[in-house]
Design a protein around this motif. Structure first.
Motif, PDB file in Angstrom:
ATOM      1  N   SER A 299       0.858  -1.182   0.000  1.00 47.72           N
ATOM      2  CA  SER A 299       0.000   0.000   0.000  1.00 47.72           C
ATOM      3  C   SER A 299       0.896   1.234   0.000  1.00 47.72           C
ATOM      4  CB  SER A 299      -0.909  -0.019   1.226  1.00 47.72           C
ATOM      5  OG  SER A 299      -1.672   1.158   1.307  1.00 47.72           O
ATOM      6  N   LEU A 300       0.754   2.063  -1.036  1.00 48.02           N
ATOM      7  CA  LEU A 300       1.584   3.249  -1.194  1.00 48.02           C
ATOM      8  C   LEU A 300       0.701   4.488  -1.118  1.00 48.02           C
ATOM      9  CD1 LEU A 300       3.649   2.090  -4.318  1.00 48.02           C
ATOM     10  CD2 LEU A 300       4.197   1.689  -1.911  1.00 48.02           C
ATOM     11  N   THR A 301       1.041   5.416  -0.243  1.00 51.17           N
ATOM     12  CA  THR A 301       0.326   6.681  -0.130  1.00 51.17           C
ATOM     13  C   THR A 301       1.204   7.788  -0.689  1.00 51.17           C
ATOM     14  OG1 THR A 301      -0.892   5.931   1.831  1.00 51.17           O
ATOM     15  CG2 THR A 301      -0.780   8.303   1.449  1.00 51.17           C
ATOM     16  N   LEU A 302       0.698   8.487  -1.691  1.00 55.45           N
ATOM     17  CA  LEU A 302       1.473   9.517  -2.369  1.00 55.45           C
ATOM     18  C   LEU A 302       0.558  10.638  -2.841  1.00 55.45           C
ATOM     19  CD1 LEU A 302       2.246   8.408  -5.991  1.00 55.45           C
ATOM     20  CD2 LEU A 302       1.076   6.873  -4.423  1.00 55.45           C
ATOM     21  N   MET A 303       1.178  11.681  -3.364  1.00 47.82           N
ATOM     22  CA  MET A 303       0.412  12.803  -3.889  1.00 47.82           C
ATOM     23  C   MET A 303      -0.223  12.440  -5.226  1.00 47.82           C
ATOM     24  SD  MET A 303       3.038  15.966  -3.106  1.00 47.82           S
ATOM     25  CE  MET A 303       4.388  15.181  -3.977  1.00 47.82           C
ATOM     26  N   VAL A 304      -1.193  13.246  -5.638  1.00 50.67           N
ATOM     27  CA  VAL A 304      -1.769  13.110  -6.977  1.00 50.67           C
ATOM     28  C   VAL A 304      -0.927  13.988  -7.904  1.00 50.67           C
ATOM     29  CG1 VAL A 304      -3.831  13.381  -8.409  1.00 50.67           C
ATOM     30  CG2 VAL A 304      -4.056  12.686  -6.014  1.00 50.67           C
ATOM     31  N   LEU A 305       0.106  13.392  -8.458  1.00 50.68           N
ATOM     32  CA  LEU A 305       1.056  14.139  -9.284  1.00 50.68           C
ATOM     33  C   LEU A 305       0.428  14.490 -10.629  1.00 50.68           C
ATOM     34  CD1 LEU A 305       4.167  11.901  -8.548  1.00 50.68           C
ATOM     35  CD2 LEU A 305       3.753  14.196  -7.632  1.00 50.68           C
ATOM     36  N   PRO A 306       0.782  15.626 -11.213  1.00 51.84           N
ATOM     37  CA  PRO A 306       0.211  16.001 -12.512  1.00 51.84           C
ATOM     38  C   PRO A 306       0.464  14.955 -13.592  1.00 51.84           C
ATOM     39  CG  PRO A 306       1.320  17.878 -11.504  1.00 51.84           C
ATOM     40  CD  PRO A 306       1.639  16.687 -10.660  1.00 51.84           C
ATOM     41  N   ALA A 307       1.624  14.308 -13.573  1.00 49.66           N
ATOM     42  CA  ALA A 307       1.971  13.353 -14.632  1.00 49.66           C
ATOM     43  C   ALA A 307       1.165  12.066 -14.542  1.00 49.66           C
ATOM     44  CB  ALA A 307       3.459  13.036 -14.586  1.00 49.66           C
ATOM     45  N   THR A 308       0.791  11.660 -13.333  1.00 55.46           N
ATOM     46  CA  THR A 308       0.079  10.390 -13.159  1.00 55.46           C
ATOM     47  C   THR A 308      -1.422  10.587 -12.996  1.00 55.46           C
ATOM     48  OG1 THR A 308       0.268  10.381 -10.735  1.00 55.46           O
ATOM     49  CG2 THR A 308       2.103   9.442 -12.005  1.00 55.46           C
ATOM     50  N   GLY A 309      -1.835  11.733 -12.444  1.00 58.03           N
ATOM     51  CA  GLY A 309      -3.234  11.894 -12.096  1.00 58.03           C
ATOM     52  C   GLY A 309      -3.635  10.838 -11.078  1.00 58.03           C
ATOM     53  N   VAL A 310      -4.909  10.523 -11.046  1.00 59.49           N
ATOM     54  CA  VAL A 310      -5.406   9.460 -10.173  1.00 59.49           C
ATOM     55  C   VAL A 310      -4.996   8.118 -10.784  1.00 59.49           C
ATOM     56  CG1 VAL A 310      -7.453   8.386  -9.161  1.00 59.49           C
ATOM     57  CG2 VAL A 310      -7.336  10.884  -9.423  1.00 59.49           C
ATOM     58  N   ILE A 311      -4.255   7.311 -10.035  1.00 57.55           N
ATOM     59  CA  ILE A 311      -3.763   6.017 -10.525  1.00 57.55           C
ATOM     60  C   ILE A 311      -4.834   4.967 -10.235  1.00 57.55           C
ATOM     61  CG2 ILE A 311      -1.932   4.302 -10.379  1.00 57.55           C
ATOM     62  CD1 ILE A 311      -0.072   6.540  -9.391  1.00 57.55           C
ATOM     63  N   LYS A 312      -5.483   4.470 -11.272  1.00 55.59           N
ATOM     64  CA  LYS A 312      -6.642   3.597 -11.089  1.00 55.59           C
ATOM     65  C   LYS A 312      -6.266   2.111 -11.138  1.00 55.59           C
ATOM     66  CE  LYS A 312      -8.631   5.941 -14.381  1.00 55.59           C
ATOM     67  NZ  LYS A 312      -9.548   6.458 -15.406  1.00 55.59           N
ATOM     68  N   PRO A 313      -7.123   1.248 -10.587  1.00 53.44           N
ATOM     69  CA  PRO A 313      -6.883  -0.195 -10.658  1.00 53.44           C
ATOM     70  C   PRO A 313      -6.701  -0.661 -12.098  1.00 53.44           C
ATOM     71  CG  PRO A 313      -8.635   0.272  -9.101  1.00 53.44           C
ATOM     72  CD  PRO A 313      -8.317   1.574  -9.777  1.00 53.44           C
ATOM     73  N   GLY A 314      -5.836  -1.658 -12.263  1.00 51.49           N
ATOM     74  CA  GLY A 314      -5.551  -2.191 -13.588  1.00 51.49           C
ATOM     75  C   GLY A 314      -4.272  -1.678 -14.191  1.00 51.49           C
ATOM     76  N   ARG A 315      -3.687  -0.593 -13.605  1.00 48.58           N
ATOM     77  CA  ARG A 315      -2.449  -0.055 -14.150  1.00 48.58           C
ATOM     78  C   ARG A 315      -1.285  -0.935 -13.721  1.00 48.58           C
ATOM     79  NH1 ARG A 315      -6.281   2.055 -15.945  1.00 48.58           N
ATOM     80  NH2 ARG A 315      -6.598   4.285 -16.371  1.00 48.58           N
ATOM     81  N   LEU A 316      -0.354  -1.175 -14.659  1.00 47.08           N
ATOM     82  CA  LEU A 316       0.861  -1.919 -14.343  1.00 47.08           C
ATOM     83  C   LEU A 316       1.908  -0.915 -13.877  1.00 47.08           C
ATOM     84  CD1 LEU A 316       2.240  -4.689 -14.303  1.00 47.08           C
ATOM     85  CD2 LEU A 316       3.005  -4.263 -16.650  1.00 47.08           C
ATOM     86  N   LEU A 317       2.391  -1.106 -12.660  1.00 44.55           N
ATOM     87  CA  LEU A 317       3.243  -0.119 -12.000  1.00 44.55           C
ATOM     88  C   LEU A 317       4.612  -0.720 -11.698  1.00 44.55           C
ATOM     89  CD1 LEU A 317       3.118   2.768 -10.581  1.00 44.55           C
ATOM     90  CD2 LEU A 317       2.656   1.494  -8.485  1.00 44.55           C
ATOM     91  N   ARG A 318       5.664   0.019 -12.063  1.00 41.60           N
ATOM     92  CA  ARG A 318       7.020  -0.340 -11.627  1.00 41.60           C
ATOM     93  C   ARG A 318       7.449   0.704 -10.600  1.00 41.60           C
ATOM     94  NH1 ARG A 318      10.375  -1.685 -16.394  1.00 41.60           N
ATOM     95  NH2 ARG A 318      10.600   0.556 -16.761  1.00 41.60           N
ATOM     96  N   TYR A 319       7.959   0.250  -9.472  1.00 44.05           N
ATOM     97  CA  TYR A 319       8.297   1.162  -8.392  1.00 44.05           C
ATOM     98  C   TYR A 319       9.414   0.566  -7.552  1.00 44.05           C
ATOM     99  CZ  TYR A 319       5.504  -2.096  -5.590  1.00 44.05           C
ATOM    100  OH  TYR A 319       5.016  -3.225  -4.991  1.00 44.05           O
ATOM    101  N   THR A 320      10.074   1.413  -6.807  1.00 41.97           N
ATOM    102  CA  THR A 320      11.122   0.987  -5.883  1.00 41.97           C
ATOM    103  C   THR A 320      10.606   1.194  -4.476  1.00 41.97           C
ATOM    104  OG1 THR A 320      12.833   1.653  -7.460  1.00 41.97           O
ATOM    105  CG2 THR A 320      13.519   1.291  -5.186  1.00 41.97           C
ATOM    106  N   ASP A 321      10.531   0.105  -3.697  1.00 42.11           N
ATOM    107  CA  ASP A 321       9.938   0.212  -2.370  1.00 42.11           C
ATOM    108  C   ASP A 321      10.956   0.710  -1.346  1.00 42.11           C
ATOM    109  OD1 ASP A 321      11.521  -1.984  -1.715  1.00 42.11           O
ATOM    110  OD2 ASP A 321       9.890  -3.420  -1.815  1.00 42.11           O
ATOM    111  N   ALA A 322      10.530   0.800  -0.089  1.00 46.27           N
ATOM    112  CA  ALA A 322      11.372   1.358   0.962  1.00 46.27           C
ATOM    113  C   ALA A 322      12.615   0.522   1.223  1.00 46.27           C
ATOM    114  CB  ALA A 322      10.560   1.515   2.248  1.00 46.27           C
TER     115      ALA A 322
END
Length: 353
Positions: A299-322
């Motif tokens: 579970s990631l809590t972040l801002m609603v960035l202009p580039a991503t907007g609201v990130i909805k279910p179904g999106r494939l996400l690559r990220y670096t965790d803590a």
């Protein structure tokens, strides 16, 4: 320079670079449809997950907003036009209550997106059936009619279609339950369009996790962009084979195993009356087998960035965790919370360990 490292991962469609700081000016605008007047909102939140077919929301307004929020004379819910950092959504105010607490009063509103009109209490229970051979996509379009005339709803079909023989489809319920019944045969699910009378029919796993090395992510996030991160591990059995079967005349029986495995760990058989074509059986088998092996939900809590907007279910996400681990996962749920001036989105990401 010569090396034998792994092949470069496919680039993401939206890439957020690592920065020392991220600055976003949050803005929530709520209006009654057809009015240019902003409603005085005090708080707002909405949520959507893979198993939901409509956004659900809650909002709090100053007492002066009550006349604009009252339903029409026929009791139909009013439509609210919401813009979240410029991204538009259309929502229906289904429930209204008033709360008085000295020294002020609040109007509390809750509801869902437009797809709520396709379910109780706004839609009656009815019987759906096909008297002629139809594709699964056509069955959905047929369900969204009244006396053979389209209701104005459209379907964005993103599954592989298949043929359903005459008489194989029989369902009693609301419009939305009939659509869910059809999509579930192939392991699919429904997602509402942000503003239009349109439903997306999406596969639970566009690609199973064992083929993600060839997948280009929709979004890539750097380490540190999430202000809160929570991690949960689960250990489903590592199934690698499954039988799927139709339940009615015209149904087929499919035997599927993960390529490159022995196929020696059998998942319980999966049945559905609309598994009447190989495409349905294969997609359902993929969805069932992908829910196997060691899975991680973060579970990631972040801002609603202009580039991503609201990130909805179904999106494939690559990220670096803590922990510094780069992961690839599917967004399964999204929750937005706004209380002036703070706006955050919490996304639940499902990945494989």
């Amino acid at each position: 320079m010569c090396g034998r490292g792994k092949p470069a991962a496919p680039p993401a469609a939206i890439y957020i670079p690592a920065q020392r700081s991220y600055i976003v000016i949050n803005q929530i605008e709520i209006r009654r449809a057809g009015s240019a007047e902003l409603l005085p909102a005090e708080a707002f939140g909405m949520t959507l997950d893979k198993d939901s077919w409509a956004w659900s929301f809650t909002a709090a307004f100053a007492a002066s907003a009550l006349p604009a929020l009252m339903p029409a004379a026929d009791g139909a819910p009013i439509e609210l036009q919401v813009r979240i950092n410029g991204q538009p959504f259309c929502l229906l105010a289904e429930s209204i209550s008033r709360s008085a607490r000295f020294p002020g009063r609040l109007i509390k509103v809750s509801g869902r997106s437009k797809a709520a009109l396709l379910d109780a209490p706004w839609a009656a229970v009815q019987t759906f059936a096909n008297t002629q051979p139809r594709t699964a996509h056509q069955l959905m379009l047929d369900a969204l009619t009244i006396n053979g005339v389209s209701m104005g709803w459209s379907i964005d079909w993103q599954l592989t279609d298949w043929l359903v023989p005459a008489g194989a489809f029989m369902h009693q319920g609301s419009w939305i339950s009939a659509l869910n019944h059809i999509a579930s045969a192939a392991g699919g699910y429904l997602q509402p369009h942000d503003t239009d009378t349109r439903l997306h029919v999406l596969p639970a796993w566009p690609l199973p996790w064992w083929r993600w090395d060839k997948a280009a992510p929709d979004i890539e996030l750097p380490q540190g962009v999430a202000e809160i991160e929570e991690t949960e591990w689960s250990e489903p059995p590592a199934y690698n084979r499954i039988f799927v079967s139709g339940e009615t005349a015209g149904g087929i029986l499919g035997d599927y195993k993960r390529a490159g495995t022995a196929g020696d760990v059998l998942r319980p058989m999966c049945t559905h009356p609309l598994i009447t074509g190989e495409a349905a059986a294969r997609q359902r088998a993929t969805a069932e087998l992908a829910e196997s092996g060691r899975l991680i939900r973060q579970s990631l809590t972040l801002m609603v960035l202009p580039a991503t907007g609201v990130i909805k279910p179904g999106r494939l996400l690559r990220y670096t965790d803590a922990a510094g681990q780069t992961r690839l996962g599917l967004v399964r749920a999204t929750t937005l919370n706004w209380a002036f001036p703070a706006l955050t989105q919490t996304i639940t990401v499902q990945s494989h360990a």
